[in-house]
Write a protein that holds these residues in place. Sequence first.
Motif, PDB file in Angstrom:
ATOM      1  N   ILE A  13       0.835  -1.204   0.000  1.00  0.00           N
ATOM      2  CA  ILE A  13       0.000   0.000   0.000  1.00  0.00           C
ATOM      3  C   ILE A  13       0.865   1.247   0.000  1.00  0.00           C
ATOM      4  O   ILE A  13       0.597   2.222  -0.712  1.00  0.00           O
ATOM      5  CB  ILE A  13      -0.952  -0.005   1.213  1.00  0.00           C
ATOM      6  N   LYS A  14       1.909   1.231   0.812  1.00  0.00           N
ATOM      7  CA  LYS A  14       2.793   2.386   0.909  1.00  0.00           C
ATOM      8  C   LYS A  14       3.443   2.721  -0.426  1.00  0.00           C
ATOM      9  O   LYS A  14       3.430   3.865  -0.884  1.00  0.00           O
ATOM     10  CB  LYS A  14       3.857   2.104   1.964  1.00  0.00           C
ATOM     11  N   LEU A  68       2.598   1.772  -3.477  1.00  0.00           N
ATOM     12  CA  LEU A  68       1.633   2.171  -4.500  1.00  0.00           C
ATOM     13  C   LEU A  68       1.347   3.661  -4.384  1.00  0.00           C
ATOM     14  O   LEU A  68       1.222   4.372  -5.397  1.00  0.00           O
ATOM     15  CB  LEU A  68       0.335   1.368  -4.348  1.00  0.00           C
ATOM     16  N   GLY A  69       1.248   4.154  -3.169  1.00  0.00           N
ATOM     17  CA  GLY A  69       1.037   5.580  -2.957  1.00  0.00           C
ATOM     18  C   GLY A  69       2.219   6.405  -3.441  1.00  0.00           C
ATOM     19  O   GLY A  69       2.052   7.464  -4.052  1.00  0.00           O
ATOM     20  N   TYR A  94       2.224   6.467  -7.295  1.00  0.00           N
ATOM     21  CA  TYR A  94       1.134   7.309  -7.801  1.00  0.00           C
ATOM     22  C   TYR A  94       1.499   8.783  -7.692  1.00  0.00           C
ATOM     23  O   TYR A  94       1.273   9.564  -8.626  1.00  0.00           O
ATOM     24  CB  TYR A  94      -0.146   7.018  -7.025  1.00  0.00           C
ATOM     25  N   PHE A 104      -7.021   8.389  -3.555  1.00  0.00           N
ATOM     26  CA  PHE A 104      -5.985   7.359  -3.538  1.00  0.00           C
ATOM     27  C   PHE A 104      -4.764   7.801  -2.742  1.00  0.00           C
ATOM     28  O   PHE A 104      -4.087   6.968  -2.133  1.00  0.00           O
ATOM     29  CB  PHE A 104      -5.592   6.969  -4.961  1.00  0.00           C
ATOM     30  N   THR A 105      -4.456   9.098  -2.759  1.00  0.00           N
ATOM     31  CA  THR A 105      -3.331   9.577  -1.962  1.00  0.00           C
ATOM     32  C   THR A 105      -3.589   9.351  -0.483  1.00  0.00           C
ATOM     33  O   THR A 105      -2.712   8.902   0.264  1.00  0.00           O
ATOM     34  CB  THR A 105      -3.078  11.071  -2.221  1.00  0.00           C
ATOM     35  N   SER A 162      -3.893   5.463   0.357  1.00  0.00           N
ATOM     36  CA  SER A 162      -2.640   4.715   0.264  1.00  0.00           C
ATOM     37  C   SER A 162      -1.778   4.874   1.509  1.00  0.00           C
ATOM     38  O   SER A 162      -0.688   4.296   1.576  1.00  0.00           O
ATOM     39  CB  SER A 162      -1.837   5.176  -0.964  1.00  0.00           C
ATOM     40  N   ASN A 163      -2.265   5.639   2.482  1.00  0.00           N
ATOM     41  CA  ASN A 163      -1.512   5.823   3.722  1.00  0.00           C
ATOM     42  C   ASN A 163      -2.073   4.907   4.812  1.00  0.00           C
ATOM     43  O   ASN A 163      -3.049   5.256   5.477  1.00  0.00           O
ATOM     44  CB  ASN A 163      -1.595   7.284   4.169  1.00  0.00           C
TER      45      ASN A 163
END
Length: 209
Positions: A76-77, A79-80, A83, A119-120, A123-124
């Motif tokens: 997840i981290k 991917l953020g 992006y 998403f920002t 993604s955290n």
Amino acid sequence: MMLETYVAYLLVVAAFFVTPPSTSQLLIISNSISHGLDRSINTIAGDLFANAIQIAAAGLGLAAIVAASSHAFTIIKWLGVIYLVWTGIRVFRSESTGFGSSGVRTETSNWTLFRQGFFTSLSNPFAIIFFGALLPQFIASDRGLSLQILILGGTYLVVDGLTLVGWGWLGIRAANVLRRYSSRLVSRCCGLVMILAAALLASKSFAGI
């Protein structure tokens, strides 16, 4: 929930936002400069919607699952991070002709701006852990859990939303100064802000936090 407990919670949340801009706040600054504060409201809405999901997840006890899964945490981290870097490069490379007569770009759709904020923020994974640690401190076990989570979560979203609007307003003020020199400079600054946000996420990953 007693009034004293709610006031204490409100003070804790307010103190949490008295910090240098976070990843989401940097995104709002960038989009406010690029597209205007009125359109960056879509980004704020996306951010708050993601926060609402995270608050609900924390309320359901999913914080422990995320905290215990290092693989999910890392995926997840990063991917953020990817992006944000991708978005920052696109903004950095944009031409000054992309600005309208009002001095802001108009080609980005409202849905795209919403998606960026969503998403920002989503993604955290720290957010779910944060809510999972914060909310129980102010919840009375002998009262309705759902209503308390709704009140505490709603309060957080209101404070967060007002804070994001404030950062966006500051971004607009900075943009007005920069545009006196070059609209291309505005694009460069927006892109660098986005990449800085990605660097903040990446540095936390490297630190193993």
